[in-house]
Design a protein around this motif. Structure first.
Motif, mmCIF file in Angstrom:
data_model
loop_
_atom_site.group_PDB
_atom_site.id
_atom_site.type_symbol
_atom_site.label_atom_id
_atom_site.label_comp_id
_atom_site.label_asym_id
_atom_site.label_seq_id
_atom_site.Cartn_x
_atom_site.Cartn_y
_atom_site.Cartn_z
ATOM 1 N N TYR A 128 0.802 -1.221 0.000
ATOM 2 C CA TYR A 128 0.000 0.000 0.000
ATOM 3 C C TYR A 128 0.837 1.275 0.000
ATOM 4 O O TYR A 128 0.282 2.376 0.028
ATOM 5 C CB TYR A 128 -0.997 -0.011 1.165
ATOM 6 N N ASN A 129 2.155 1.137 -0.074
ATOM 7 C CA ASN A 129 3.020 2.303 -0.226
ATOM 8 C C ASN A 129 3.086 2.756 -1.686
ATOM 9 O O ASN A 129 3.797 3.686 -2.006
ATOM 10 C CB ASN A 129 4.434 2.015 0.290
ATOM 11 N N ALA A 130 2.357 2.084 -2.547
ATOM 12 C CA ALA A 130 2.286 2.442 -3.963
ATOM 13 C C ALA A 130 0.825 2.653 -4.338
ATOM 14 O O ALA A 130 -0.077 2.084 -3.725
ATOM 15 C CB ALA A 130 2.883 1.331 -4.818
ATOM 16 N N ARG A 131 0.617 3.468 -5.362
ATOM 17 C CA ARG A 131 -0.750 3.646 -5.870
ATOM 18 C C ARG A 131 -1.215 2.350 -6.525
ATOM 19 O O ARG A 131 -0.435 1.673 -7.191
ATOM 20 C CB ARG A 131 -0.783 4.752 -6.914
ATOM 21 N N PRO A 132 -2.493 2.015 -6.366
ATOM 22 C CA PRO A 132 -3.009 0.852 -7.095
ATOM 23 C C PRO A 132 -2.994 1.153 -8.592
ATOM 24 O O PRO A 132 -2.969 2.309 -8.999
ATOM 25 C CB PRO A 132 -4.428 0.705 -6.555
ATOM 26 N N GLY A 133 -3.017 0.098 -9.393
ATOM 27 C CA GLY A 133 -2.903 0.286 -10.829
ATOM 28 C C GLY A 133 -3.981 -0.414 -11.625
ATOM 29 O O GLY A 133 -4.713 -1.268 -11.119
ATOM 30 N N ILE A 134 -4.040 -0.039 -12.890
ATOM 31 C CA ILE A 134 -4.959 -0.676 -13.830
ATOM 32 C C ILE A 134 -4.401 -2.024 -14.272
ATOM 33 O O ILE A 134 -5.131 -2.986 -14.455
ATOM 34 C CB ILE A 134 -5.220 0.247 -15.047
ATOM 35 N N THR A 135 -3.104 -2.089 -14.433
ATOM 36 C CA THR A 135 -2.464 -3.348 -14.812
ATOM 37 C C THR A 135 -1.204 -3.534 -13.982
ATOM 38 O O THR A 135 -0.701 -2.599 -13.366
ATOM 39 C CB THR A 135 -2.130 -3.389 -16.320
ATOM 40 N N GLY A 136 -0.707 -4.760 -13.995
ATOM 41 C CA GLY A 136 0.506 -5.050 -13.249
ATOM 42 C C GLY A 136 0.981 -6.457 -13.514
ATOM 43 O O GLY A 136 0.392 -7.191 -14.324
ATOM 44 N N LEU A 137 2.014 -6.836 -12.832
ATOM 45 C CA LEU A 137 2.634 -8.143 -13.029
ATOM 46 C C LEU A 137 1.656 -9.287 -12.755
ATOM 47 O O LEU A 137 1.620 -10.269 -13.498
ATOM 48 C CB LEU A 137 3.870 -8.268 -12.131
ATOM 49 N N ALA A 138 0.858 -9.181 -11.715
ATOM 50 C CA ALA A 138 -0.101 -10.255 -11.388
ATOM 51 C C ALA A 138 -1.113 -10.435 -12.516
ATOM 52 O O ALA A 138 -1.393 -11.565 -12.921
ATOM 53 C CB ALA A 138 -0.811 -9.945 -10.075
ATOM 54 N N GLN A 139 -1.654 -9.339 -13.040
ATOM 55 C CA GLN A 139 -2.633 -9.437 -14.120
ATOM 56 C C GLN A 139 -2.013 -10.047 -15.366
ATOM 57 O O GLN A 139 -2.641 -10.849 -16.052
ATOM 58 C CB GLN A 139 -3.215 -8.056 -14.464
ATOM 59 N N LEU A 140 -0.788 -9.685 -15.654
ATOM 60 C CA LEU A 140 -0.113 -10.220 -16.836
ATOM 61 C C LEU A 140 0.180 -11.713 -16.696
ATOM 62 O O LEU A 140 0.362 -12.405 -17.691
ATOM 63 C CB LEU A 140 1.181 -9.448 -17.108
ATOM 64 N N ASN A 141 0.206 -12.200 -15.447
ATOM 65 C CA ASN A 141 0.447 -13.621 -15.189
ATOM 66 C C ASN A 141 -0.819 -14.353 -14.761
ATOM 67 O O ASN A 141 -0.734 -15.446 -14.187
ATOM 68 C CB ASN A 141 1.549 -13.774 -14.136
ATOM 69 N N ASN A 142 -1.974 -13.735 -14.995
ATOM 70 C CA ASN A 142 -3.277 -14.347 -14.698
ATOM 71 C C ASN A 142 -3.452 -14.735 -13.234
ATOM 72 O O ASN A 142 -4.086 -15.739 -12.916
ATOM 73 C CB ASN A 142 -3.537 -15.548 -15.606
ATOM 74 N N ILE A 143 -2.886 -13.942 -12.341
ATOM 75 C CA ILE A 143 -3.058 -14.163 -10.902
ATOM 76 C C ILE A 143 -4.088 -13.149 -10.428
ATOM 77 O O ILE A 143 -3.889 -11.947 -10.567
ATOM 78 C CB ILE A 143 -1.722 -13.983 -10.150
ATOM 79 N N THR A 174 0.082 -5.322 -21.775
ATOM 80 C CA THR A 174 -1.358 -5.189 -21.535
ATOM 81 C C THR A 174 -2.078 -4.777 -22.811
ATOM 82 O O THR A 174 -3.109 -5.348 -23.163
ATOM 83 C CB THR A 174 -1.624 -4.176 -20.406
ATOM 84 N N VAL A 175 -1.529 -3.791 -23.514
ATOM 85 C CA VAL A 175 -2.140 -3.328 -24.766
ATOM 86 C C VAL A 175 -2.171 -4.455 -25.798
ATOM 87 O O VAL A 175 -3.121 -4.578 -26.575
ATOM 88 C CB VAL A 175 -1.397 -2.084 -25.306
ATOM 89 N N LEU A 176 -1.164 -5.315 -25.787
ATOM 90 C CA LEU A 176 -1.136 -6.452 -26.711
ATOM 91 C C LEU A 176 -2.124 -7.558 -26.319
ATOM 92 O O LEU A 176 -2.299 -8.518 -27.057
ATOM 93 C CB LEU A 176 0.265 -7.051 -26.793
ATOM 94 N N GLY A 177 -2.733 -7.412 -25.137
ATOM 95 C CA GLY A 177 -3.750 -8.382 -24.730
ATOM 96 C C GLY A 177 -3.286 -9.491 -23.823
ATOM 97 O O GLY A 177 -4.017 -10.446 -23.553
ATOM 98 N N LYS A 178 -2.046 -9.408 -23.327
ATOM 99 C CA LYS A 178 -1.541 -10.450 -22.430
ATOM 100 C C LYS A 178 -2.261 -10.344 -21.082
ATOM 101 O O LYS A 178 -2.601 -9.276 -20.631
ATOM 102 C CB LYS A 178 -0.037 -10.313 -22.223
ATOM 103 N N GLY A 179 -2.484 -11.475 -20.461
ATOM 104 C CA GLY A 179 -3.106 -11.501 -19.140
ATOM 105 C C GLY A 179 -4.621 -11.435 -19.244
ATOM 106 O O GLY A 179 -5.192 -11.420 -20.329
ATOM 107 N N SER A 180 -5.227 -11.408 -18.083
ATOM 108 C CA SER A 180 -6.697 -11.351 -18.048
ATOM 109 C C SER A 180 -7.133 -10.573 -16.829
ATOM 110 O O SER A 180 -6.352 -10.313 -15.929
ATOM 111 C CB SER A 180 -7.274 -12.762 -18.006
#
Length: 185
Positions: A128-143, A174-180
């Protein structure tokens, strides 16, 4: 580095809102026909654990319970909502959250205040020391948020490795559609 990433957040969010305005208006109009209420507003856990209101295009019926996506029933998703989720267009209104400073383009996905286990895991790892995001490593790895400990570990790893090239790599993938997005049962 944080100021540099914030500069890119503002630049891309403002550009996206400006140039994407016709698409945003069209999606809002179709969303109005679909559910009668095209925007979905929900209080989420933000920077330093403070609440903020997340803005998305509505993808589920109005009477759907306010739970984490992985706990919602797939039958709640409207046909137009399914299209929005598959194309990730439901996320576009969050550019406003980025512009106002509630979010970043890249960061941990914001959770609900009712997701106590995830909040605890993220708190232990200073996520929580960082702003939340629209995309990130977890989303790109389907977590998604159905695995709180793994998600918090991935968020911590992403933040530890965050640099300008990493930020751009996550955006590009993310723009290329990787992750979910978050899974719906």
């Amino acid at each position: 580095m944080a100021k540099t990433l914030r500069f890119f957040d503002i630049l891309f969010a403002a550009s996206g809102l400006l140039f994407g305005l016709p698409i945003l208006l069209l999606l809002a109009l179709i969303g109005y026909w679909d559910t009668g209420s095209p925007l979905f507003l929900q209080k989420r856990v933000g920077y330093r654990g403070r609440p903020f209101v997340l803005i998305k295009f509505r993808t589920m019926k109005l009477d759907t319970a306010w739970v984490a996506s992985h706990l919602a029933d797939a039958s709640s998703i409207t046909p137009f909502g399914l299209f929005l989720r598959r194309t990730k267009l439901d996320e576009l209104p969050q550019l406003w959250n980025v512009l106002t400073g509630d979010m970043s383009l890249v960061g941990p996905r914001p959770c609900l205040f009712s997701q106590h286990e995830l909040i605890q895991e993220r708190s232990k790892r200073n996520v929580y020391n960082a702003r939340p995001g629209i995309t990130g490593l977890a989303q790109l790895n389907n977590i998604d948020m159905s695995t709180p400990e793994l998600l918090a570990e991935m968020d911590q790893k992403m933040l530890a490795e965050m640099a300008v090239p990493t930020y751009f790599r996550y955006l590009f993938l993310t723009v290329l559609g990787k992750g979910s997005g978050d899974r719906v049962k």
